[in-house]
Design an enzyme around this catalytic site. Sequence first.
Site, PDB file in Angstrom:
ATOM      1  N   THR A  36       0.828  -1.210   0.000  1.00 20.73           N
ATOM      2  CA  THR A  36       0.000   0.000   0.000  1.00 20.73           C
ATOM      3  C   THR A  36       0.859   1.256   0.000  1.00 20.73           C
ATOM      4  O   THR A  36       0.398   2.310  -0.424  1.00 20.73           O
ATOM      5  CB  THR A  36      -0.914   0.016   1.239  1.00 20.73           C
ATOM      6  OG1 THR A  36      -0.117  -0.320   2.378  1.00 20.73           O
ATOM      7  CG2 THR A  36      -2.052  -0.966   1.098  1.00 20.73           C
ATOM      8  N   GLY A 123      11.856 -10.559   4.682  1.00 21.79           N
ATOM      9  CA  GLY A 123      10.729  -9.627   4.722  1.00 21.79           C
ATOM     10  C   GLY A 123      10.703  -8.804   5.994  1.00 21.79           C
ATOM     11  O   GLY A 123       9.662  -8.247   6.363  1.00 21.79           O
ATOM     12  N   SER A 125      13.023  -6.272   6.610  1.00 22.82           N
ATOM     13  CA  SER A 125      13.710  -4.995   6.348  1.00 22.82           C
ATOM     14  C   SER A 125      15.154  -4.951   6.831  1.00 22.82           C
ATOM     15  O   SER A 125      15.592  -3.973   7.458  1.00 22.82           O
ATOM     16  CB  SER A 125      12.952  -3.826   6.978  1.00 22.82           C
ATOM     17  OG  SER A 125      11.717  -3.681   6.393  1.00 22.82           O
ATOM     18  N   SER A 127      17.677  -4.556   4.917  1.00 20.85           N
ATOM     19  CA  SER A 127      18.398  -3.510   4.185  1.00 20.85           C
ATOM     20  C   SER A 127      18.040  -2.126   4.713  1.00 20.85           C
ATOM     21  O   SER A 127      18.923  -1.274   4.879  1.00 20.85           O
ATOM     22  CB  SER A 127      18.158  -3.619   2.679  1.00 20.85           C
ATOM     23  OG  SER A 127      16.798  -3.533   2.381  1.00 20.85           O
ATOM     24  N   ASP A 171       9.485   0.814   5.141  1.00 18.93           N
ATOM     25  CA  ASP A 171      10.518   0.163   5.944  1.00 18.93           C
ATOM     26  C   ASP A 171      11.428   1.182   6.623  1.00 18.93           C
ATOM     27  O   ASP A 171      11.761   1.054   7.804  1.00 18.93           O
ATOM     28  CB  ASP A 171      11.369  -0.766   5.065  1.00 18.93           C
ATOM     29  CG  ASP A 171      10.514  -1.807   4.360  1.00 18.93           C
ATOM     30  OD1 ASP A 171       9.351  -1.978   4.757  1.00 18.93           O
ATOM     31  OD2 ASP A 171      11.013  -2.441   3.422  1.00 18.93           O
ATOM     32  N   TYR A 223       8.170  -7.435  -7.641  1.00 19.41           N
ATOM     33  CA  TYR A 223       7.792  -6.199  -6.948  1.00 19.41           C
ATOM     34  C   TYR A 223       7.561  -5.088  -7.974  1.00 19.41           C
ATOM     35  O   TYR A 223       6.565  -4.371  -7.939  1.00 19.41           O
ATOM     36  CB  TYR A 223       8.902  -5.822  -5.963  1.00 19.41           C
ATOM     37  CG  TYR A 223       8.560  -4.692  -5.022  1.00 19.41           C
ATOM     38  CD1 TYR A 223       8.101  -4.949  -3.733  1.00 19.41           C
ATOM     39  CD2 TYR A 223       8.700  -3.368  -5.413  1.00 19.41           C
ATOM     40  CE1 TYR A 223       7.788  -3.921  -2.869  1.00 19.41           C
ATOM     41  CE2 TYR A 223       8.391  -2.330  -4.559  1.00 19.41           C
ATOM     42  CZ  TYR A 223       7.935  -2.616  -3.281  1.00 19.41           C
ATOM     43  OH  TYR A 223       7.629  -1.588  -2.434  1.00 19.41           O
TER      44      TYR A 223
END
Length: 382
Positions: A36, A123, A125, A127, A171, A223
Amino acid sequence: MSLDLAVHEAFVTLTGRDPDSIWRAPGRINLIGEHTDYNDGFVLPFALPQAAYLAAARRDDEVIRITSVDLGEQFEATLGELAPNQDGWHSYLAGVFWVLREAGYPIGGADLALASDVPIGAGLSSSAAIECVLVEALNDLYDLGIAPMDRAKLARRTENAYVGAPTGLMDQAASTLCTQGHALFLDCRSLEVQQVPLDLAAHGQAILVIDTLTRHSHADGEYATRRADCEQASALLGVPALRDVPIEGLDERLATLPDERLVRRARHVVTENQRVLDACAALRADDLARLGELMTASHASMRDDYEITEASVDLAVEVALAAGAAGARMTGGGFGGCVLVLAGQSRLDAIGAAVTAAFVESGRAAPATFVARPAAGAGRLT
Ligand code: GLA
């Protein structure tokens, strides 16, 4: 050894001096609101205790020297040499220097030692934690005075413009802005934030994270295609972003789209935005049963409409629900990674055991599990 000590020690080995300080930036889990953020919508993540740790000190020249405790590798470059789209673990750090310079901040070089216990590619985060911890450190070391949301945006720009992944802001905003004991409601258009109290233990509940250990190497390409689908759908619907499509009359509105795939993509985003608003209301009303229903509905929408789940996460969700969870869903970008399960504390062991048994029975490795409590966002430790 704790990671703050590990980076301190690695820094001394690299440079022969003490760091100016040590900084920490967490990974995150998203309670609800997936895919979203780049549709100008709503998200509801919270920070994890797992984090990236960075020992750092300024240098008087334009050299950056980095040592990775986890990999046992070093990287060295001058600021002038940095260029986008470089591969490698160091690009998440080198990119921050590049982005800050591009934005006109007067920074020079630095010595850095990095360690992280955020699982990579799960999943959660990993990074963003690395980007955010360095933005924090440089903001302090060079007295840049950058406001928190702007720090998150610079970290996101690192991911988009330097690393080359077309992600949204969730993130980096979560890693930078979350506070202990709260989920972070973020309106990705207005950038309004609200700290939503998340005290599950007070209600005898908890969130169990199940890392399926499935990693999808094509996730970046998928993605980008989801983003493109959303942009196409919003253009055809004549709105700036899918955020602007009201949930009332949704089916009729989406029926005007020429392609069933676009209908499903848009339906996920519009209904997911509504679920985030409903989840905030449920949390404020202490209605955890409703929160659980919304999580499970979110998973079904990611599976059937957005098509970003895969067999392992679907299995974990199905078995957790059958074993008595109040709700369960995949979190993060998709195609594997982690499932979060909302359940009564007394059910957690049985749920974990049931999922593990189902994984082993189907020839999969046993998943890793941990209970997630909302931790603090990024900051200086010493
Ligand atoms: C990744 C991206 C985020 C967000 C999620 C999906 O984590 O970095 O910006 O789009 O996927 O919700």
